[in-house]
Design an enzyme around this catalytic site. Structure first.
Site, PDB file in Angstrom:
ATOM      1  N   HIS A 161       0.836  -1.223   0.000  1.00  8.90           N
ATOM      2  CA  HIS A 161       0.000   0.000   0.000  1.00  8.90           C
ATOM      3  C   HIS A 161       0.864   1.264   0.000  1.00  8.90           C
ATOM      4  CE1 HIS A 161      -3.494  -2.533   1.266  1.00  8.90           C
ATOM      5  NE2 HIS A 161      -2.524  -3.181   1.909  1.00  8.90           N
ATOM      6  N   SER A 282      15.526  21.972 -15.947  1.00  9.23           N
ATOM      7  CA  SER A 282      14.357  22.781 -16.289  1.00  9.23           C
ATOM      8  C   SER A 282      14.822  24.058 -16.975  1.00  9.23           C
ATOM      9  CB  SER A 282      13.592  23.126 -15.007  1.00  9.23           C
ATOM     10  OG  SER A 282      12.892  24.329 -15.170  1.00  9.23           O
ATOM     11  N   LYS A 288      16.471  22.378 -10.774  1.00 12.93           N
ATOM     12  CA  LYS A 288      15.790  21.115 -11.072  1.00 12.93           C
ATOM     13  C   LYS A 288      16.710  20.031 -11.661  1.00 12.93           C
ATOM     14  CE  LYS A 288      12.075  20.162 -10.618  1.00 12.93           C
ATOM     15  NZ  LYS A 288      10.848  20.365 -11.379  1.00 12.93           N
ATOM     16  N   GLU A 295       9.947   8.964 -16.533  1.00 15.06           N
ATOM     17  CA  GLU A 295       8.599   9.473 -16.824  1.00 15.06           C
ATOM     18  C   GLU A 295       8.179   9.149 -18.252  1.00 15.06           C
ATOM     19  OE1 GLU A 295      10.047  13.426 -15.321  1.00 15.06           O
ATOM     20  OE2 GLU A 295       7.934  13.623 -14.817  1.00 15.06           O
TER      21      GLU A 295
END
Ligand code: ARG
Length: 504
Positions: A161, A282, A288, A295
């Site tokens: 979980h 970024s 970043k 992704e």
């Protein structure tokens, strides 16, 4: 009266094709990957026709000369498929007719249809793609095995979980992926077996009245056996559906891995750091460091799923025989292979260079009662209490500690709470029971997280991977040997030997 059409099938037509029809029906972009396969299939078909006495040796020589030229011209970028010629088959045949003349070039299509031709091309191409994909999966597995070897004793929280569940080792986590990927290998292998059958000779759908030799083309194309039933061979696309399904599940695993990388590398989790070579920045926020590869892997998964849905939807309404819908079988599979293979190209490097924050893993595994089950298990074995009772006792201790903002590591408090439940344990005993590293060692059940089991599984998996790699190599060699055999025959025929007399 005949029309002026240049189409090879224009005999029954009285006017030319509209440009819209031509544009709408052509498939040269998708087919362009199949040129070498179409040529090999044609070489083998022509050799078989000549050995069976269906075409003459002179016909064969002309056909082979121009097929060879088509191949080298394609290789040099001088033979480019054109949409007016509709597909790869018509382009190659036209090249031959234009070069050798229609009296020779036109004979190649005896006892053959584009329906079985496209199948041969696709079977040959998919065979190679499956082996390339399997190689990529193996490479990734080896990276995980190296992690497992190094980290069979490195503790971390295992999750259910997405909550701390029980201590596991980083090596155990890594071998889980190997275990998954080995099943992907089995599925890819099963797909290979289905695709390694020869459809050539099924012709349009009904076989042929010519005395063809399907076993010979099977041997020269390196297929395992003939796909015998002509109508079934022409109608079926399992050989595309099976690889697609194998690719969807493989992609599912890659996507889940991507998901784990994404959140493991967050500031909040901070249990792994991406190497600079496998992260991006970024354009506006200078601080970043983003996990774009993970992704994009996750994000491209839908394309592979869509490919499977595309194909299944295509097939579900088709009557037996060839239907032009089937031309649409290839784009989704090509797409799926491209997506999966690009992920497999980059992920091994990403995982190999991933830096694990082992201090943080240890801190986390101690922070949130991950060894509670161990304590309950200890009470069962040492105090002879039923597990349900021990579960309740430990649960109540955890509840009280959590309420006070404490952990098991507040030993005196833990001891006191257990005492109030009637359990007498020294701090030293508690420290031993509740130490994640020791609890790891106890989980020695088959397939469990103990370092000994992880090391054993690494060895087993390594053995299985070696077998798979050996199989991939020998299949590649089989394909190559069949191709070399074809070339040897071509050489002898071109030197003047009769097709019936060549050795191979
Ligand atoms: N381009 C076709 C395909 O990919 C080749 C077979 C065409 N056959 C036909 N009868 N039109 O399926």
């Amino acid at each position: 009266m005949t029309n002026t059409s240049t189409k090879l099938w224009s005999g029954r037509f009285r006017s030319n094709l509209s440009t819209e029809t031509e544009d709408f029906t052509q498939s040269i972009e998708v087919d362009s990957r199949l040129v070498p396969h179409d040529i090999w299939g044609s070489q083998v078909h022509a050799i078989m026709l000549a050995r069976q006495g269906i075409i003459s040796d002179e016909d064969l020589r002309h056909i082979l000369r121009w097929l060879g030229k088509a191949e080298s011209d394609f290789h040099d970028g001088k033979f480019v498929l054109t949409p007016e010629k509709e597909d790869v088959h018509m382009n190659v045949e036209s090249y031959l007719i234009e070069g050798a003349g229609s009296e020779y070039g036109g004979k190649l299509h005896t006892a053959r249809s584009r329906n079985d031709q496209v199948l041969v091309d696709a079977h040959l191409y998919i065979r190679e793609q499956l082996l390339d994909t399997q190689q990529g999966v193996s490479r990734l597995c080896r990276v995980f095995l190296a992690i497992a070897q190094e980290h069979s004793g490195t503790v971390m929280p295992g999750y259910t979980h997405t909550q701390h569940a029980q201590p596991i080792s980083l090596g155990f986590w890594a071998t889980a992926y190997v275990s998954m990927f080995l099943r992907d290998q089995k599925r890819l292998n099963a797909a290979y077996e289905l695709v390694n059958l020869n459809p050539l000779g099924a012709c349009a759908l009904a076989g042929t009245s010519f005395p063809i030799n399907r076993n010979l083309t099977t041997e020269l194309l390196g297929f395992e056996a003939v796909h015998e039933h002509a109508l079934d061979a022409i109608s079926s696309r399992d050989f595309i559906a099976e690889p697609l399904f194998a690719l969807t599940l493989l992609m599912t695993t890659l996507s889940r891995l991507g998901e784990e990388i994404v959140y493991w590398t967050t500031y909040e989790f901070n249990i792994a750091t991406l190497d600079d070579a496998y992260a991006t920045g970024s354009s506006i926020m200078p601080q970043k460091k983003n996990p774009d590869i993970a992704e994009l892997t996750r994000g491209r998964t839908g394309r592979v799923y869509a490919a499977l849905m595309d194909l299944l939807t295509n097939l579900k309404g088709l009557p037996t025989g060839y239907n032009r819908d089937l031309q649409e079988d290839k784009p989704p599979l090509w797409e799926a292979f491209d997506v999966v293979q690009s992920c497999l190209g980059v992920l091994p490097g990403l995982i190999e260079t991933l830096e694990f924050n082992t201090d943080r893993l240890e801190l986390l595994v101690n922070a949130n009662f991950a060894t509670a089950t161990e304590l309950a298990n200890f009470l069962v074995s040492e105090q002879g209490l039923p597990f349900r009772k021990c579960h309740e006792i430990v649960g109540s201790v955890v509840g009280s500690l959590a309420k006070m903002g404490k952990t098991f590591q507040d030993w005196e408090e833990t001891q006191k709470l257990l005492q109030s439940e009637g359990i007498d344990l020294s701090v030293t005993q508690l420290q031993r029971i509740l130490a994640p590293k020791l609890s790891l060692r106890n989980n020695r059940s088959l397939g469990g997280t103990s370092p000994a089991e992880v090391r054993r599984m690494v060895e087993v998996f390594e053995g299985q991977l070696n077998e798979i790699d050996y199989q991939i190599r020998s299949r590649q060699e089989q394909i190559d040997a069949a191709y070399q055999k074809t070339l040897r025959i071509i050489e002898q025929v071109m030197e003047g030997k009769a097709a019936a007399e060549v050795n191979f």
